[in-house]
Design an enzyme around this catalytic site. Sequence first.
Site, PDB file in Angstrom:
ATOM      1  N   PHE A 182      -3.620   3.194  15.371  1.00 45.21           N
ATOM      2  CA  PHE A 182      -3.973   4.335  14.294  1.00 45.21           C
ATOM      3  C   PHE A 182      -5.121   4.075  13.371  1.00 45.21           C
ATOM      4  CE2 PHE A 182      -0.847   7.856  13.918  1.00 45.21           C
ATOM      5  CZ  PHE A 182      -0.236   7.694  14.717  1.00 45.21           C
ATOM      6  N   ASN A 204       0.876  -1.172   0.088  1.00 42.45           N
ATOM      7  CA  ASN A 204      -0.096  -0.058   0.260  1.00 42.45           C
ATOM      8  C   ASN A 204       1.011   1.342  -0.065  1.00 42.45           C
ATOM      9  OD1 ASN A 204       0.630   0.935   2.808  1.00 42.45           O
ATOM     10  ND2 ASN A 204      -0.217  -1.090   3.161  1.00 42.45           N
TER      11      ASN A 204
END
Length: 400
Positions: A327, A209
């Site tokens: 996160f 990613n």
Amino acid sequence: MELNGKRIVLGVTGGVAAYKAATLLRGLTGAGAKVQVVMTAAATRFVTPVTFQALSGQPVFVDMWDTRISDNMAHIALSRSADAILVAPATADFLAKTAHGQADDLLSTLVLARNCPLLVAPAMNRQMWENPATRRNVDLLARDGVICLGPDAGAQACGEEGDGRMREPEALLESLIGFFAPKFLTGKKLLLTAGPTFEAIDPVRGITNLSSGRMGYAVARAAAAAGAEVTLVSGPVALPTPPDVTRIDVRSALEMHAEVMRRVKGSDAGTDIFVAIAAVADYRAERISPQKLKKAAGGLPEIRFVENPDILAEVAALPNAPFCVGFAAESENLETYARQKRERKHIPLIVGNLIQEGFGGDENRVILFDDAGSHPLPVAGKAEIARQLIEHIAHLLEKK
Ligand code: C5P
């Protein structure tokens, strides 16, 4: 800015690396510091005071007898007005003089008269650095509390190769910022994951990613600057390791999982804080083909996926779990998704950010979610967000 309100005396002594002091000066002023440059006479042979004067917006001092200081006590006036003195480059001669308290020019005299910390960035030929006399002087300086930044190894102006290159201006600036950072996490061990993972499909292909790793690296840097002992388990990124951070490179989620678990489980588990910032792939190929997959004639390849372990959830579920921070990078419904994630993973703190505003960019808008509710942080660069996050973590740990 990191050095807002800080007054720095930048001492420049006579080495080839003096030209890099100009870049350092730009960095210091860019970070908000007010910089007073003091040069040795030898340094002016390499770069003229005019350069430093233009970049600092301040007159540059070289001479003990400079009449621009009305009471003729330049050494006292200049050292008293500083929060720190940074000498870069620091020659072997300067180190020798400082180690022995010799004061025969303006810079060495103001260094002797200082009542603020002194940091030096040595720069010299490798043989000079290795000379027993220099080794003794560096030891003496360390015993006197002088902070030695570098030198680095590498190519030297004299054509030789080895230890003695001045640490690069960007790294020196970082060290100075770290030096001034409040020590919120002294004595704490902090482990974090950062970057993307790469899930191989065959020897040359895989799934990954766009995580740059910059947020994670900024948090690692801020944690180290706050006094923590930091271990960074990093996916593949193109970033330098922050100062005083132990970095472990991994590629896949399984490797990341193994490196993390070995540090939070078992007898030597001493991690106080775990911050999961890596963008871990949710799935991996069930089987990695040992050979490059060939284009199938008349058909599409079939790749079966299996789920990766959720590293953060697993760490948070351990009996003596460290303080866990997650996160949540979301493209919509930030608040709802972040809160759900915090609950599902049983973690005390989650950092939410909207990815269209922050992914890969420099400015970030984040909201912290903890037991007390949500705390939006002002839009800021990643370094500033990281500092505020570390402060928040330290605050929550204190309350525990
Ligand atoms: O579940 P999701 O990926 O949205 O959660 C994001 C948070 O969980 C991040 O802190 C991330 O680092 C962590 N995570 C993890 N292991 C995974 C997936 C996510 O540690 N396999």
